[in-house]
Design a protein around this motif. Structure first.
Motif, short mmCIF file in Angstrom:
data_model
loop_
_atom_site.label_atom_id
_atom_site.label_comp_id
_atom_site.label_asym_id
_atom_site.label_seq_id
_atom_site.Cartn_x
_atom_site.Cartn_y
_atom_site.Cartn_z
N MET A 230 0.84 -1.18 0.00
CA MET A 230 0.00 0.00 0.00
C MET A 230 0.88 1.24 0.00
N GLU A 231 0.48 2.22 -0.78
CA GLU A 231 1.17 3.50 -0.86
C GLU A 231 0.24 4.59 -0.32
N LEU A 232 0.80 5.73 0.03
CA LEU A 232 0.02 6.86 0.52
C LEU A 232 -0.19 7.85 -0.63
N TYR A 233 -1.44 8.30 -0.80
CA TYR A 233 -1.80 9.23 -1.87
C TYR A 233 -2.56 10.42 -1.30
N VAL A 234 -2.42 11.57 -1.98
CA VAL A 234 -3.21 12.76 -1.69
C VAL A 234 -4.07 13.04 -2.91
N ILE A 235 -5.36 13.30 -2.67
CA ILE A 235 -6.31 13.60 -3.73
C ILE A 235 -6.86 14.99 -3.47
N ARG A 236 -6.84 15.85 -4.48
CA ARG A 236 -7.43 17.19 -4.37
C ARG A 236 -8.72 17.19 -5.18
N ARG A 237 -9.80 17.52 -4.50
CA ARG A 237 -11.12 17.63 -5.15
C ARG A 237 -11.57 19.08 -5.01
N ARG A 238 -11.68 19.77 -6.12
CA ARG A 238 -11.95 21.21 -6.11
C ARG A 238 -13.44 21.52 -6.30
N GLY A 239 -14.00 22.18 -5.30
CA GLY A 239 -15.33 22.76 -5.39
C GLY A 239 -16.45 21.88 -5.87
N ILE A 240 -16.51 20.64 -5.41
CA ILE A 240 -17.55 19.75 -5.95
C ILE A 240 -18.83 19.75 -5.12
N TRP A 241 -18.79 20.33 -3.92
CA TRP A 241 -19.99 20.36 -3.08
C TRP A 241 -20.47 21.79 -2.90
N SER A 242 -21.80 21.95 -2.86
CA SER A 242 -22.36 23.28 -2.64
C SER A 242 -22.85 23.46 -1.21
N SER A 243 -22.86 22.38 -0.43
CA SER A 243 -23.34 22.48 0.95
C SER A 243 -22.68 21.42 1.83
N GLU A 244 -22.77 21.64 3.13
CA GLU A 244 -22.28 20.65 4.11
C GLU A 244 -23.06 19.35 3.99
N ASP A 245 -24.35 19.43 3.67
CA ASP A 245 -25.16 18.21 3.52
C ASP A 245 -24.67 17.35 2.36
N GLU A 246 -24.32 17.98 1.23
CA GLU A 246 -23.77 17.24 0.10
C GLU A 246 -22.44 16.58 0.48
N LEU A 247 -21.61 17.33 1.18
CA LEU A 247 -20.32 16.79 1.63
C LEU A 247 -20.54 15.60 2.56
N ALA A 248 -21.46 15.72 3.50
CA ALA A 248 -21.74 14.64 4.45
C ALA A 248 -22.24 13.39 3.72
N ALA A 249 -23.08 13.58 2.71
CA ALA A 249 -23.59 12.43 1.95
C ALA A 249 -22.46 11.72 1.22
N THR A 250 -21.54 12.49 0.65
CA THR A 250 -20.39 11.88 -0.03
C THR A 250 -19.50 11.16 0.98
N ASN A 251 -19.33 11.74 2.16
CA ASN A 251 -18.52 11.08 3.20
C ASN A 251 -19.12 9.72 3.57
N GLU A 252 -20.43 9.66 3.73
CA GLU A 252 -21.08 8.39 4.06
C GLU A 252 -20.87 7.36 2.96
N LYS A 253 -21.04 7.79 1.72
CA LYS A 253 -20.83 6.88 0.58
C LYS A 253 -19.38 6.42 0.53
N SER A 254 -18.45 7.34 0.82
CA SER A 254 -17.03 7.00 0.81
C SER A 254 -16.70 5.93 1.84
N LEU A 255 -17.29 6.05 3.02
CA LEU A 255 -17.07 5.03 4.05
C LEU A 255 -17.59 3.67 3.60
N GLN A 256 -18.79 3.67 3.02
CA GLN A 256 -19.39 2.42 2.55
C GLN A 256 -18.54 1.76 1.46
N VAL A 257 -18.18 2.53 0.46
CA VAL A 257 -17.38 1.99 -0.65
C VAL A 257 -15.99 1.59 -0.14
N GLY A 258 -15.43 2.39 0.76
CA GLY A 258 -14.13 2.06 1.34
C GLY A 258 -14.15 0.72 2.05
#
Length: 98
Positions: A1-29
């Motif tokens: 395993m290697e360590l990576y940094v990912i930059r995601r620019r301006g993809i969310w318009s609200s904290e709720d959108e960000l939270a939904a993506t975080n939940e999906k990220s945990l599930q897929v992870g």
């Protein structure tokens, strides 16, 4: 395993959108745990008022990072391999959890 940094620019318009993506990220992870592990993310305020992020992942390769990004509906093209770490201080607290 290697360590990576990912930059995601301006993809969310609200904290709720960000939270939904975080939940999906945990599930897929969890589904990809043999190839990828989410370490941490920093939500960042973009100049246009949107929300972006800087994320740190351990992954077997860039393809795992890109697959994870595709599955959570987030960009995964600005991916960089970490060459080293210089931690001078712990994150200041309290940081807002997202």
């Amino acid at each position: 395993m290697e360590l990576y940094v990912i930059r995601r620019r301006g993809i969310w318009s609200s904290e709720d959108e960000l939270a939904a993506t975080n939940e999906k990220s945990l599930q897929v992870g969890e589904e990809m745990k043999d190839r990828l592990r989410w370490i941490r993310s920093y939500a960042v305020a973009e100049d246009d008022g949107r929300i972006g992020s800087v994320c740190v992942y351990e992954a077997s390769d860039r393809d795992a990072i890109r697959e994870h990004a595709d599955r959570i509906g987030a960009p995964g093209d600005d991916v960089n391999l970490v060459r080293g770490t210089a931690v001078k201080r712990d994150d200041p607290g309290p940081l807002t959890a997202v």
